[in-house]
Design an enzyme around this catalytic site. Structure first.
Site, mmCIF file in Angstrom:
data_model
loop_
_atom_site.group_PDB
_atom_site.id
_atom_site.type_symbol
_atom_site.label_atom_id
_atom_site.label_comp_id
_atom_site.label_asym_id
_atom_site.label_seq_id
_atom_site.Cartn_x
_atom_site.Cartn_y
_atom_site.Cartn_z
ATOM 1 N N GLN A 11 21.601 92.925 -9.800
ATOM 2 C CA GLN A 11 20.832 94.136 -9.481
ATOM 3 C C GLN A 11 21.175 94.697 -8.101
ATOM 4 O O GLN A 11 21.576 95.857 -7.972
ATOM 5 C CB GLN A 11 19.333 93.832 -9.538
ATOM 6 C CG GLN A 11 18.794 93.533 -10.919
ATOM 7 C CD GLN A 11 17.283 93.573 -10.932
ATOM 8 O OE1 GLN A 11 16.670 94.626 -11.075
ATOM 9 N NE2 GLN A 11 16.666 92.412 -10.778
ATOM 10 N N ASP A 44 33.739 81.632 -6.146
ATOM 11 C CA ASP A 44 32.737 80.590 -6.275
ATOM 12 C C ASP A 44 32.188 80.303 -4.882
ATOM 13 O O ASP A 44 32.880 79.725 -4.038
ATOM 14 C CB ASP A 44 33.368 79.333 -6.884
ATOM 15 C CG ASP A 44 32.394 78.162 -6.978
ATOM 16 O OD1 ASP A 44 31.208 78.333 -6.630
ATOM 17 O OD2 ASP A 44 32.840 77.068 -7.378
ATOM 18 N N TYR A 69 20.388 81.562 -7.526
ATOM 19 C CA TYR A 69 19.811 81.046 -8.760
ATOM 20 C C TYR A 69 18.383 81.584 -8.783
ATOM 21 O O TYR A 69 17.564 81.208 -7.957
ATOM 22 C CB TYR A 69 19.818 79.514 -8.758
ATOM 23 C CG TYR A 69 19.426 78.876 -10.066
ATOM 24 C CD1 TYR A 69 18.108 78.918 -10.511
ATOM 25 C CD2 TYR A 69 20.368 78.224 -10.853
ATOM 26 C CE1 TYR A 69 17.744 78.332 -11.721
ATOM 27 C CE2 TYR A 69 20.011 77.635 -12.067
ATOM 28 C CZ TYR A 69 18.699 77.695 -12.488
ATOM 29 O OH TYR A 69 18.333 77.124 -13.679
ATOM 30 N N THR A 109 13.402 85.388 -0.300
ATOM 31 C CA THR A 109 12.347 85.719 -1.258
ATOM 32 C C THR A 109 10.936 85.460 -0.738
ATOM 33 O O THR A 109 10.724 84.608 0.127
ATOM 34 C CB THR A 109 12.558 84.896 -2.544
ATOM 35 O OG1 THR A 109 11.473 85.108 -3.443
ATOM 36 C CG2 THR A 109 12.638 83.413 -2.233
ATOM 37 N N ASP A 110 9.971 86.173 -1.318
ATOM 38 C CA ASP A 110 8.562 85.916 -1.034
ATOM 39 C C ASP A 110 8.115 84.559 -1.562
ATOM 40 O O ASP A 110 7.057 84.054 -1.177
ATOM 41 C CB ASP A 110 7.687 87.019 -1.637
ATOM 42 C CG ASP A 110 7.826 87.125 -3.148
ATOM 43 O OD1 ASP A 110 8.950 86.945 -3.656
ATOM 44 O OD2 ASP A 110 6.818 87.421 -3.823
ATOM 45 N N TYR A 134 12.644 76.809 -6.925
ATOM 46 C CA TYR A 134 13.286 78.061 -6.506
ATOM 47 C C TYR A 134 12.926 78.405 -5.058
ATOM 48 O O TYR A 134 13.806 78.609 -4.211
ATOM 49 C CB TYR A 134 12.879 79.204 -7.436
ATOM 50 C CG TYR A 134 13.284 80.570 -6.926
ATOM 51 C CD1 TYR A 134 14.625 80.938 -6.831
ATOM 52 C CD2 TYR A 134 12.318 81.500 -6.539
ATOM 53 C CE1 TYR A 134 14.997 82.191 -6.360
ATOM 54 C CE2 TYR A 134 12.680 82.753 -6.073
ATOM 55 C CZ TYR A 134 14.015 83.095 -5.980
ATOM 56 O OH TYR A 134 14.374 84.331 -5.508
ATOM 57 N N TRP A 159 9.752 91.015 -5.905
ATOM 58 C CA TRP A 159 9.544 91.818 -7.112
ATOM 59 C C TRP A 159 10.656 92.860 -7.296
ATOM 60 O O TRP A 159 10.405 94.047 -7.502
ATOM 61 C CB TRP A 159 8.174 92.507 -7.069
ATOM 62 C CG TRP A 159 6.989 91.592 -7.052
ATOM 63 C CD1 TRP A 159 6.943 90.296 -6.604
ATOM 64 C CD2 TRP A 159 5.649 91.912 -7.469
ATOM 65 N NE1 TRP A 159 5.669 89.792 -6.713
ATOM 66 C CE2 TRP A 159 4.849 90.756 -7.244
ATOM 67 C CE3 TRP A 159 5.056 93.062 -7.993
ATOM 68 C CZ2 TRP A 159 3.492 90.730 -7.540
ATOM 69 C CZ3 TRP A 159 3.697 93.028 -8.287
ATOM 70 C CH2 TRP A 159 2.933 91.875 -8.072
#
Length: 303
Positions: A11, A44, A69, A109-110, A134, A159
């Protein structure tokens, strides 16, 4: 500058492709798989020698790491690979940038939060309390980058959605357009983030870094938070998606998280405080509903 983007077929990576056309910088887009019709260099990011080779060949000055991931549930049973991608690989990318005096932009990330109860927006210096593999591995990745001590900008986001790939917006567009009734959780609050808006911020960071051209370390090195402005639940998010799409026949009802059993306890409140990134880089951040409307209009244009 010569800039390398990992996870370029995801994305955010695809939004970076769009952003790159609006700059004079030279971009190399990498991923582990090729997509037909899209120029991609195979890389990679768990292979230190492969990273060093491409950095040398392309004379890379900055790496934007969009690869990760991200399957939150599956990570619980696939911890080894999750840690390899989310914790170990960022360290290798940081070491590569340290060797050439370059910048690593890492997307986090949150989900590094969630273990402690709170109801005010999370700040960058708030202790990380991840509840699953995660979040734990993403937080480990942040700490590994800090340990390497290269020039870095870590941007925690939340999000994420876009016109590309699979995401919540696309799923809810389909469900609210085809189902007579839908239950969506209302007891998890956060802020949707349009990946294009995040790409614009990354572009701003890269331009600032190029302008500063640091010799003794980037003055704006550190951790930042970015999402769109505002707060909503997944229920509110879904209601707005359906409204903008004109999907009026689906009865969308709020429900509790425990009605959808999961191996991971997700953050109940993961709104990110964006004061630092706004003040540091002079940003004006769009409100989440405005960005959602733009994204959905772009989706329609791509049909």
């Amino acid at each position: 500058m010569n800039i390398l983007v990992t996870g370029a077929n995801g994305q955010l990576g695809n939004e970076m492709r769009i952003i790159s056309k609006k700059t004079s910088d030279n971009y190399t887009f990498t991923d582990v798989v090729e997509v037909e019709g899209v120029e991609t260099t195979i890389l990679d990011i768990t292979n230190a020698d492969a990273i060093r080779k491409i950095v040398k060949e392309k004379d890379i000055r900055c790496i934007v790491n969009c690869a990760a991931y991200t399957n939150v549930d599956k990570a619980e049973s696939d911890e080894t690979l999750c840690r390899k991608l989310n914790a170990d690989a960022p360290k290798l990318l940081a070491e590569a940038m340290k060797e050439v005096g370059g910048l690593l932009v890492q997307i986090s990330t949150d989900y590094v939060f969630g273990g402690d109860p709170y109801n005010t927006p999370c700040r960058e210096d708030q202790k990380g309390t991840p509840t699953g593999v995660y979040g734990k591995t993403k937080l480990e990745g942040e700490k590994n980058i800090e340990t390497v001590d290269c020039d870095y900008v870590i941007i925690r986001t939340a999000w994420l959605y876009s016109e590309f790939g699979r995401n919540f917006v696309k799923t809810m567009l389909n469900l609210t357009g085809t189902k007579p009734k839908l239950n969506v959780v209302f007891d998890q609050a956060g802020t949707p983030t349009y990946a294009y808006d995040l790409a614009v911020v990354i572009k701003t960071v890269l331009a600032d870094y190029e302008k500063e051209n640091p010799k003794d370390g980037y003055s704006k090195r550190g951790i930042y938070h970015f999402s769109n402005e505002g707060v909503c639940s997944w229920f509110d998010f879904t209601k707005k998606i359906a409204e903008l799409a004109g999907n009026t026949t689906c009865d969308i009802e709020p429900c509790h998280s425990d009605e959808f059993p999961s191996p991971v306890k997700r953050p109940a409140y993961s709104v990110l405080d964006k004061t630092k990134i706004k003040e540091t880089f002079g940003l004006k951040i769009p409100y989440w509903t405005n960005s959602l409307k733009v994204c959905m209009e772009n989706m329609n244009a791509l049909k």
